[in-house]
Design an enzyme around this catalytic site. Structure first.
Site, short mmCIF file in Angstrom:
data_model
loop_
_atom_site.label_atom_id
_atom_site.label_comp_id
_atom_site.label_asym_id
_atom_site.label_seq_id
_atom_site.Cartn_x
_atom_site.Cartn_y
_atom_site.Cartn_z
N GLY A 48 0.86 -1.17 0.00
CA GLY A 48 0.00 0.00 0.00
C GLY A 48 0.89 1.21 0.00
O GLY A 48 1.80 1.31 -0.81
N GLU A 49 0.67 2.10 0.93
CA GLU A 49 1.53 3.29 1.07
C GLU A 49 2.04 3.31 2.51
O GLU A 49 1.26 3.49 3.45
CB GLU A 49 0.74 4.55 0.70
CG GLU A 49 1.48 5.85 0.96
CD GLU A 49 2.90 5.89 0.39
OE1 GLU A 49 3.09 5.53 -0.79
OE2 GLU A 49 3.81 6.27 1.13
N SER A 50 3.35 3.09 2.66
CA SER A 50 3.91 2.90 4.00
C SER A 50 3.67 4.11 4.91
O SER A 50 3.41 3.94 6.11
CB SER A 50 5.40 2.60 3.90
OG SER A 50 6.08 3.62 3.18
N CYS A 80 6.19 -5.21 0.36
CA CYS A 80 6.34 -3.88 -0.23
C CYS A 80 6.24 -2.79 0.84
O CYS A 80 7.17 -2.63 1.63
CB CYS A 80 5.32 -3.70 -1.36
SG CYS A 80 5.81 -2.43 -2.53
N ARG A 109 12.64 3.66 -0.30
CA ARG A 109 11.28 3.65 -0.88
C ARG A 109 11.33 4.04 -2.36
O ARG A 109 12.18 4.81 -2.76
CB ARG A 109 10.36 4.62 -0.13
CG ARG A 109 10.23 4.34 1.35
CD ARG A 109 9.43 5.42 2.07
NE ARG A 109 8.14 5.64 1.43
CZ ARG A 109 7.74 6.80 0.92
NH1 ARG A 109 8.52 7.84 0.96
NH2 ARG A 109 6.56 6.90 0.36
N ILE A 137 5.68 -3.16 -7.58
CA ILE A 137 4.80 -2.01 -7.82
C ILE A 137 5.28 -0.84 -6.96
O ILE A 137 5.10 -0.85 -5.73
CB ILE A 137 3.33 -2.36 -7.48
CG1 ILE A 137 2.90 -3.62 -8.24
CG2 ILE A 137 2.41 -1.19 -7.80
CD1 ILE A 137 1.61 -4.26 -7.72
N ARG A 138 5.93 0.16 -7.59
CA ARG A 138 6.55 1.26 -6.84
C ARG A 138 7.30 0.70 -5.62
O ARG A 138 7.11 1.15 -4.48
CB ARG A 138 5.49 2.29 -6.42
CG ARG A 138 4.87 3.01 -7.62
CD ARG A 138 3.75 3.96 -7.21
NE ARG A 138 4.18 4.93 -6.21
CZ ARG A 138 4.92 6.01 -6.45
NH1 ARG A 138 5.34 6.25 -7.67
NH2 ARG A 138 5.25 6.83 -5.49
N HIS A 177 5.08 -8.47 -4.46
CA HIS A 177 3.73 -8.87 -4.02
C HIS A 177 3.36 -10.28 -4.46
O HIS A 177 2.65 -10.45 -5.45
CB HIS A 177 2.69 -7.92 -4.64
CG HIS A 177 2.79 -6.51 -4.19
ND1 HIS A 177 2.12 -6.04 -3.08
CD2 HIS A 177 3.45 -5.45 -4.71
CE1 HIS A 177 2.37 -4.75 -2.93
NE2 HIS A 177 3.18 -4.37 -3.90
N GLU A 179 1.16 -12.02 -3.18
CA GLU A 179 -0.30 -12.13 -3.04
C GLU A 179 -1.01 -11.67 -4.31
O GLU A 179 -2.18 -11.97 -4.51
CB GLU A 179 -0.78 -11.31 -1.82
CG GLU A 179 -0.82 -9.80 -2.00
CD GLU A 179 0.55 -9.11 -1.86
OE1 GLU A 179 1.57 -9.82 -1.83
OE2 GLU A 179 0.58 -7.87 -1.82
N1 GLN Z 1 5.80 3.08 -2.65
C1 GLN Z 1 5.03 2.55 -1.54
C2 GLN Z 1 5.56 3.06 -0.20
O1 GLN Z 1 6.53 3.77 -0.15
C3 GLN Z 1 5.02 1.04 -1.55
C4 GLN Z 1 4.27 0.52 -2.75
C5 GLN Z 1 3.60 -0.80 -2.54
O2 GLN Z 1 3.36 -1.25 -1.42
N2 GLN Z 1 3.22 -1.42 -3.63
O3 GLN Z 1 4.99 2.74 0.78
#
Ligand code: GLN
Length: 197
Positions: A48-50, A80, A109, A137-138, A177, A179
């Site tokens: 997600g977004e940390s 991630c 990150r 993914i990012r 990921h 999952e």
């Molecule tokens: N870029 C996100 C972060 O810094 C991580 C991306 C992800 O969990 N797919 O949290």
């Protein structure tokens, strides 16, 4: 023995983890409150977004209980953003961003910019009998590891060779990921730690 595990459900790809863990026969609950954490034997921190998961975990009074659970040896698996949250050090946090910590690693990150921001590749993973298909993914990269940290996988040389899967005691983290790509072996590894703990 049925493993009782939770997925930290503050933000991120919670549902995908629930699906994989349920498919492996675990009893899965969503964890948002300390009493829900106390009822499980292991916890997945999703992608997600940390920085958002960090902020919400503090707002929900979950940071200290999760840190205490890690210190007490509870198995956790972070993917991630979840890997970032399990890292002791974040190279490039947003202002005020904290982590739960536990893994003696440094993470960067969003380590892949521009056109390769998201990609998939096959990885050789220590202890697996065949390559794992991994979706990034990012994604973050692990840029430093302490002596207690076992590197489970690194990117192929043409993708820079960076560390993308690690384990230290009961803590497991992947920059990608499983999952999402359908590989259940990392979740099986996590459930194995839960059953043994
Ligand atoms: N870029 C996100 C972060 O810094 C991580 C991306 C992800 O969990 N797919 O949290």
């Amino acid at each position: 023995m049925t493993a009782r595990v939770g997925v930290l459900a503050l933000q991120g790809d919670v549902r995908e983890h629930v699906r994989v863990l349920s498919g492996l026969g675990a009893e899965v609950t969503l964890v948002r409150r300390p009493d829900e954490l106390a009822a499980v034997g292991g916890l997945v921190v999703p992608g997600g977004e940390s920085s958002v998961i960090d902020k919400l975990s503090r707002a929900f009074g979950m940071q200290q209980p999760i840190r205490a659970a890690i210190a007490a040896g509870m198995p956790l698996y972070g993917t991630c953003a979840g890997l970032i949250l399990l890292a002791d050090r974040i190279e490039n946090p947003i202002d005020g961003q904290e982590s739960f910590g536990g893994l003696d690693i440094t993470v960067r990150r969003n380590a892949f910019g521009g056109q390769v921001e998201s990609f998939e590749t096959d990885l050789d993973v220590a202890g697996f009998d065949g390559p794992a298909h991994a979706a990034f993914i990012r994604a973050p990269l692990v840029t430093a590891t302490g002596a207690q940290v076992e590197t489970l996988a690194a990117l192929p040389p043409e993708l820079g060779g960076g560390i993308v899967a690690v384990r230290q005691g009961n803590l497991l983290g992947t920059a990608f990921h499983p999952e999402v790509s359908g590989d259940t072996r990392f979740h099986e590894l996590f459930l194995g730690s839960v059953r043994a703990a």
